[in-house]
Design an enzyme around this catalytic site. Structure first.
Site, PDB file in Angstrom:
ATOM      1  N   PHE A   9       0.849  -1.191   0.000  1.00 42.28           N
ATOM      2  CA  PHE A   9       0.000   0.000   0.000  1.00 42.28           C
ATOM      3  C   PHE A   9       0.886   1.242   0.000  1.00 42.28           C
ATOM      4  O   PHE A   9       1.840   1.325   0.765  1.00 42.28           O
ATOM      5  CB  PHE A   9      -0.921  -0.009   1.224  1.00 42.28           C
ATOM      6  CG  PHE A   9      -2.034   0.986   1.144  1.00 42.28           C
ATOM      7  CD1 PHE A   9      -3.148   0.739   0.364  1.00 42.28           C
ATOM      8  CD2 PHE A   9      -1.954   2.182   1.828  1.00 42.28           C
ATOM      9  CE1 PHE A   9      -4.176   1.663   0.273  1.00 42.28           C
ATOM     10  CE2 PHE A   9      -2.974   3.118   1.752  1.00 42.28           C
ATOM     11  CZ  PHE A   9      -4.094   2.861   0.967  1.00 42.28           C
TER      12      PHE A   9
ATOM     13  N   TYR B 212       0.059  -2.285   8.538  1.00 43.18           N
ATOM     14  CA  TYR B 212      -0.491  -3.026   9.678  1.00 43.18           C
ATOM     15  C   TYR B 212       0.038  -4.464   9.717  1.00 43.18           C
ATOM     16  O   TYR B 212       0.194  -5.044  10.792  1.00 43.18           O
ATOM     17  CB  TYR B 212      -2.022  -3.024   9.599  1.00 43.18           C
ATOM     18  CG  TYR B 212      -2.695  -3.597  10.816  1.00 43.18           C
ATOM     19  CD1 TYR B 212      -2.888  -2.818  11.955  1.00 43.18           C
ATOM     20  CD2 TYR B 212      -3.139  -4.916  10.834  1.00 43.18           C
ATOM     21  CE1 TYR B 212      -3.501  -3.337  13.077  1.00 43.18           C
ATOM     22  CE2 TYR B 212      -3.753  -5.446  11.953  1.00 43.18           C
ATOM     23  CZ  TYR B 212      -3.938  -4.652  13.075  1.00 43.18           C
ATOM     24  OH  TYR B 212      -4.540  -5.170  14.186  1.00 43.18           O
ATOM     25  N   GLU B 213       0.345  -5.026   8.562  1.00 44.41           N
ATOM     26  CA  GLU B 213       0.824  -6.409   8.478  1.00 44.41           C
ATOM     27  C   GLU B 213       2.327  -6.547   8.719  1.00 44.41           C
ATOM     28  O   GLU B 213       2.838  -7.660   8.857  1.00 44.41           O
ATOM     29  CB  GLU B 213       0.467  -7.006   7.110  1.00 44.41           C
ATOM     30  CG  GLU B 213      -1.009  -7.263   6.905  1.00 44.41           C
ATOM     31  CD  GLU B 213      -1.840  -6.006   6.654  1.00 44.41           C
ATOM     32  OE1 GLU B 213      -3.011  -6.004   7.061  1.00 44.41           O
ATOM     33  OE2 GLU B 213      -1.318  -5.026   6.069  1.00 44.41           O
TER      34      GLU B 213
ATOM     35  N   THR C 106       4.457   3.253   4.395  1.00 40.84           N
ATOM     36  CA  THR C 106       4.030   4.646   4.479  1.00 40.84           C
ATOM     37  C   THR C 106       2.587   4.706   4.939  1.00 40.84           C
ATOM     38  O   THR C 106       1.727   4.044   4.357  1.00 40.84           O
ATOM     39  CB  THR C 106       4.143   5.339   3.101  1.00 40.84           C
ATOM     40  OG1 THR C 106       5.487   5.229   2.637  1.00 40.84           O
ATOM     41  CG2 THR C 106       3.759   6.804   3.189  1.00 40.84           C
TER      42      THR C 106
ATOM     43  N   GLY D 225      -8.747  11.681   6.756  1.00 40.98           N
ATOM     44  CA  GLY D 225      -9.780  12.379   7.509  1.00 40.98           C
ATOM     45  C   GLY D 225     -10.393  11.573   8.637  1.00 40.98           C
ATOM     46  O   GLY D 225     -11.324  12.045   9.289  1.00 40.98           O
TER      47      GLY D 225
ATOM     48  N   HIS E 170      -8.212   6.252  11.323  1.00 40.91           N
ATOM     49  CA  HIS E 170      -7.500   5.087  10.790  1.00 40.91           C
ATOM     50  C   HIS E 170      -5.981   5.269  10.867  1.00 40.91           C
ATOM     51  O   HIS E 170      -5.252   4.332  11.187  1.00 40.91           O
ATOM     52  CB  HIS E 170      -7.942   4.853   9.338  1.00 40.91           C
ATOM     53  CG  HIS E 170      -7.372   3.639   8.705  1.00 40.91           C
ATOM     54  ND1 HIS E 170      -7.772   2.367   9.044  1.00 40.91           N
ATOM     55  CD2 HIS E 170      -6.426   3.493   7.747  1.00 40.91           C
ATOM     56  CE1 HIS E 170      -7.103   1.493   8.322  1.00 40.91           C
ATOM     57  NE2 HIS E 170      -6.278   2.154   7.528  1.00 40.91           N
TER      58      HIS E 170
ATOM     59  N   PHE F 292      12.944   0.606  11.937  1.00 39.03           N
ATOM     60  CA  PHE F 292      11.653   1.219  11.644  1.00 39.03           C
ATOM     61  C   PHE F 292      11.790   2.205  10.494  1.00 39.03           C
ATOM     62  O   PHE F 292      12.258   3.320  10.670  1.00 39.03           O
ATOM     63  CB  PHE F 292      11.133   1.927  12.899  1.00 39.03           C
ATOM     64  CG  PHE F 292       9.723   2.417  12.791  1.00 39.03           C
ATOM     65  CD1 PHE F 292       8.663   1.540  12.929  1.00 39.03           C
ATOM     66  CD2 PHE F 292       9.457   3.751  12.565  1.00 39.03           C
ATOM     67  CE1 PHE F 292       7.352   1.988  12.846  1.00 39.03           C
ATOM     68  CE2 PHE F 292       8.151   4.220  12.481  1.00 39.03           C
ATOM     69  CZ  PHE F 292       7.095   3.330  12.617  1.00 39.03           C
TER      70      PHE F 292
END
Length: 156
Positions: free
Chosen positions: A22, A58-59, A81, A86, A89, A114
């Site tokens: 993503f 998240y994974e 990234t 808005g 999340h 990281f």
């Protein structure tokens, strides 16, 4: 007094890079920076670099944990990234990625660098992926290499 410092030249290092798909238009630059730093500065060979693509930031902690548990790698670099939108999340994904990766490092005894950008805008992300603000992928790779050597020195 003993002083322990790590160097970044680590020719025999085995490094895994977990990278989020993503926002890949930004993450591809982070990956290029990380691989360039590993090879050019760290002197790591292609055979000792493994790249694992995951759906999103998240994974990253789960895959970093699995990679660390294989005992085949001296370090894991997490790249991704997360750009604020808005909704809440952003906080959930950025927070869980950060805390999850920290947990992997603490429980595996190998460095987990990281390299996840958490930015307010696409423009900020692009700046941190190789334009105005350097390449955070390269910085994460150098951190991983230095930490490999620091941990080796501490363990003797």
């Amino acid at each position: 007094m003993n002083v322990i410092e790590g160097v970044v030249a680590t020719p025999n290092a085995r490094v895994a890079i977990a990278i989020a798909r993503f926002n890949n238009f930004i993450n591809d630059s982070l990956l290029e920076g990380a691989i360039d730093a590993l090879k050019r500065i760290g002197q790591v060979t292609d055979d000792n670099i493994t790249v694992v693509w995951v759906p999103g930031a998240y994974e990253l902690p789960l895959v970093a944990n699995v990679l660390a548990k294989t005992n085949r790698y001296d370090a894991v670099i997490a790249l991704g990234t997360v750009i604020r939108g808005g909704t809440a999340h952003f906080e959930y994904v950025a927070g869980e990625a950060s805390s999850g990766l920290s947990s992997v490092a603490m429980n595996s005894d190998i460095p987990v660098a990281f390299g996840v950008l958490t930015t307010e805008s696409i423009e900020q992300a692009i700046e941190r992926a190789g334009t105005k603000a350097g390449n955070k992928g390269a910085e994460a790779a150098l951190t991983a290499l230095e930490m490999i050597n620091v941990i080796k020195a501490i363990k003797g």
